[in-house]
Design an enzyme around this catalytic site. Structure first.
Site, mmCIF file in Angstrom:
data_model
loop_
_atom_site.group_PDB
_atom_site.id
_atom_site.type_symbol
_atom_site.label_atom_id
_atom_site.label_comp_id
_atom_site.label_asym_id
_atom_site.label_seq_id
_atom_site.Cartn_x
_atom_site.Cartn_y
_atom_site.Cartn_z
ATOM 1 N N LYS A 3 73.890 24.086 63.825
ATOM 2 C CA LYS A 3 73.730 24.397 62.908
ATOM 3 C C LYS A 3 73.974 25.686 62.421
ATOM 4 O O LYS A 3 74.423 26.396 62.894
ATOM 5 C CB LYS A 3 72.097 23.627 62.373
ATOM 6 C CG LYS A 3 71.469 22.522 62.547
ATOM 7 C CD LYS A 3 70.578 21.806 62.294
ATOM 8 C CE LYS A 3 70.310 20.664 62.774
ATOM 9 N NZ LYS A 3 68.442 20.223 63.764
ATOM 10 N N TYR A 43 72.068 13.557 56.785
ATOM 11 C CA TYR A 43 70.002 12.700 57.340
ATOM 12 C C TYR A 43 70.237 11.651 56.371
ATOM 13 O O TYR A 43 68.189 12.025 56.754
ATOM 14 C CB TYR A 43 69.819 14.458 56.545
ATOM 15 C CG TYR A 43 69.798 14.834 58.126
ATOM 16 C CD1 TYR A 43 69.455 14.814 59.722
ATOM 17 C CD2 TYR A 43 70.510 16.529 57.977
ATOM 18 C CE1 TYR A 43 69.731 16.092 60.452
ATOM 19 C CE2 TYR A 43 70.560 17.482 59.049
ATOM 20 C CZ TYR A 43 70.187 16.773 60.329
ATOM 21 O OH TYR A 43 70.298 17.916 61.305
ATOM 22 N N PHE A 51 60.026 17.433 53.864
ATOM 23 C CA PHE A 51 60.923 18.381 54.632
ATOM 24 C C PHE A 51 62.229 17.839 54.096
ATOM 25 O O PHE A 51 63.211 18.879 54.415
ATOM 26 C CB PHE A 51 60.919 18.885 56.284
ATOM 27 C CG PHE A 51 61.500 17.443 56.712
ATOM 28 C CD1 PHE A 51 62.783 16.763 57.162
ATOM 29 C CD2 PHE A 51 60.170 17.092 57.702
ATOM 30 C CE1 PHE A 51 62.849 16.044 58.453
ATOM 31 C CE2 PHE A 51 60.616 15.660 58.560
ATOM 32 C CZ PHE A 51 61.768 15.306 59.084
ATOM 33 N N ARG A 79 70.574 14.977 74.624
ATOM 34 C CA ARG A 79 69.333 15.131 73.432
ATOM 35 C C ARG A 79 68.092 15.608 74.747
ATOM 36 O O ARG A 79 67.368 16.809 74.067
ATOM 37 C CB ARG A 79 68.229 13.463 73.472
ATOM 38 C CG ARG A 79 69.496 12.802 72.831
ATOM 39 C CD ARG A 79 68.947 13.148 71.150
ATOM 40 N NE ARG A 79 67.927 13.017 70.907
ATOM 41 C CZ ARG A 79 67.134 13.277 69.342
ATOM 42 N NH1 ARG A 79 68.371 13.474 68.314
ATOM 43 N NH2 ARG A 79 65.873 13.133 69.149
ATOM 44 N N THR A 85 62.415 18.738 69.356
ATOM 45 C CA THR A 85 63.225 18.583 67.705
ATOM 46 C C THR A 85 61.575 20.002 67.389
ATOM 47 O O THR A 85 62.838 21.335 66.610
ATOM 48 C CB THR A 85 62.025 17.397 67.137
ATOM 49 O OG1 THR A 85 63.124 16.755 66.904
ATOM 50 C CG2 THR A 85 62.796 17.672 65.642
ATOM 51 N N ARG A 96 67.028 24.494 72.380
ATOM 52 C CA ARG A 96 65.961 24.845 71.793
ATOM 53 C C ARG A 96 64.770 25.478 72.253
ATOM 54 O O ARG A 96 64.204 26.151 71.529
ATOM 55 C CB ARG A 96 65.631 23.405 70.808
ATOM 56 C CG ARG A 96 66.375 22.891 69.717
ATOM 57 C CD ARG A 96 66.191 21.871 69.796
ATOM 58 N NE ARG A 96 66.983 20.986 68.152
ATOM 59 C CZ ARG A 96 66.921 19.827 67.959
ATOM 60 N NH1 ARG A 96 66.116 18.850 68.980
ATOM 61 N NH2 ARG A 96 67.437 19.276 67.044
ATOM 62 N N ASN A 106 66.347 24.892 64.097
ATOM 63 C CA ASN A 106 66.175 24.563 64.977
ATOM 64 C C ASN A 106 67.480 24.517 65.653
ATOM 65 O O ASN A 106 67.718 23.602 67.174
ATOM 66 C CB ASN A 106 65.872 23.275 65.642
ATOM 67 C CG ASN A 106 65.701 22.549 64.867
ATOM 68 O OD1 ASN A 106 66.808 21.753 64.396
ATOM 69 N ND2 ASN A 106 65.115 21.251 65.111
ATOM 70 N N HIS A 109 71.715 19.483 66.245
ATOM 71 C CA HIS A 109 71.547 18.521 66.080
ATOM 72 C C HIS A 109 72.561 17.527 67.091
ATOM 73 O O HIS A 109 73.699 17.994 67.371
ATOM 74 C CB HIS A 109 72.460 17.628 64.667
ATOM 75 C CG HIS A 109 72.190 16.268 64.053
ATOM 76 N ND1 HIS A 109 71.596 14.999 63.914
ATOM 77 C CD2 HIS A 109 73.227 15.545 64.780
ATOM 78 C CE1 HIS A 109 71.907 14.411 63.534
ATOM 79 N NE2 HIS A 109 72.965 13.644 64.761
ATOM 80 N N GLU A 120 77.834 9.378 62.858
ATOM 81 C CA GLU A 120 77.798 10.977 62.257
ATOM 82 C C GLU A 120 79.341 11.298 62.435
ATOM 83 O O GLU A 120 79.774 11.553 61.632
ATOM 84 C CB GLU A 120 76.635 11.193 63.160
ATOM 85 C CG GLU A 120 75.473 10.886 62.594
ATOM 86 C CD GLU A 120 73.782 11.347 63.965
ATOM 87 O OE1 GLU A 120 74.635 12.033 64.266
ATOM 88 O OE2 GLU A 120 72.809 10.544 63.233
HETATM 89 P P1 IDP Z 1 66.003 15.810 65.864
HETATM 90 O O1 IDP Z 1 67.338 16.528 65.235
HETATM 91 O O2 IDP Z 1 65.241 16.232 67.336
HETATM 92 O O3 IDP Z 1 67.099 14.489 65.895
HETATM 93 P P2 IDP Z 1 64.504 14.857 63.772
HETATM 94 O O4 IDP Z 1 63.660 14.057 63.920
HETATM 95 O O5 IDP Z 1 66.070 13.490 63.575
HETATM 96 O O6 IDP Z 1 65.326 15.747 64.749
HETATM 97 O O7 IDP Z 1 64.871 15.438 62.556
HETATM 98 C C1 IDP Z 1 65.935 16.161 61.675
HETATM 99 C C2 IDP Z 1 66.080 17.103 62.420
HETATM 100 O O8 IDP Z 1 64.963 17.386 60.354
HETATM 101 C C3 IDP Z 1 65.462 18.415 62.829
HETATM 102 O O9 IDP Z 1 66.122 18.457 64.070
HETATM 103 C C4 IDP Z 1 65.013 20.186 61.971
HETATM 104 O O10 IDP Z 1 66.111 20.496 61.709
HETATM 105 C C5 IDP Z 1 64.404 18.784 60.682
HETATM 106 N N1 IDP Z 1 62.982 18.960 60.910
HETATM 107 C C6 IDP Z 1 62.506 17.612 61.465
HETATM 108 N N2 IDP Z 1 60.866 17.395 61.934
HETATM 109 C C7 IDP Z 1 61.048 18.893 60.152
HETATM 110 C C8 IDP Z 1 59.685 19.063 59.645
HETATM 111 O O11 IDP Z 1 58.197 18.747 59.893
HETATM 112 N N3 IDP Z 1 59.658 20.496 59.507
HETATM 113 C C9 IDP Z 1 60.619 20.933 58.989
HETATM 114 N N4 IDP Z 1 61.792 20.483 59.287
HETATM 115 C C10 IDP Z 1 61.965 18.824 59.909
HETATM 116 MG MG MG Z 2 67.372 13.323 64.740
#
Ligand code: IDP
Ligand code: MG
Length: 145
Positions: A3, A43, A51, A79, A85, A96, A106, A109, A120
């Protein structure tokens, strides 16, 4: 995908190095800006989340490094290497867990299933941009290459 925060924090080499050292194969890598349209597609599953707009803003805030990485069971493997996350909950030793603090920053992706990987990859790469090749040390990485 690394990212924009990872790119700007000069973490490309560090993170890709972890995948290379693990034995995975980098088949494609492309530095690019994601526009809002593409970010919303990528996304899409989160479009109803509170968010979502911050996430789209974050992922379009600078260049990303999109990649295609191959290896046995590599979706689950990557993963686990990426970590939770929320970086506060990510184990030390994960990407992370070692390099991020905030869920909204974070740094990386990773596709969460074969179907999402296929979807993707097709958003970011033409087939011709994905390099098929054999690693010369596959028998050192896999018992049965
Ligand atoms: P992942 O990246 O671990 O698969 P996902 O739940 O798919 O997590 O969420 C995608 C991205 O959205 C996360 O990597 C993070 O950047 C963002 N995200 C997820 N949950 C939150 C939140 O509660 N607050 C702010 N950003 C979030
Ligand atoms: Mg995800």
């Amino acid at each position: 995908m690394l990212k924009p925060d990872a790119v700007k924090r000069r973490l490309i080499g560090t993170v890709l190095g972890k995948f290379e050292k693990r034995g995975l194969k980098i088949m494609a890598a492309k530095m690019m800006f994601i526009d809002t349209n593409l970010a919303k597609k990528h996304y899409g599953e989160h479009s109803e989340k509170p968010f979502f707009s911050d996430l789209v803003e974050y992922i379009t805030s600078g260049p990303v490094l999109a990649t295609v990485i191959e290896g046995e069971e590599c979706i689950a493997l990557i993963r686990r290497m990426v970590g939770a996350t929320n970086p506060q909950e990510a184990d030390l030793g994960t990407i992370r867990g070692d390099y991020a603090i905030d869920t909204g920053r974070n740094i990386i992706h990773a596709s969460d299933s074969a179907d999402s990987a296929a979807r993707e990859i097709s958003l970011f790469f033409e087939d011709s941009e994905i390099c098929e090749y054999k690693l010369p040390d596959e028998e050192l990485i896999y018992e049965e290459p």
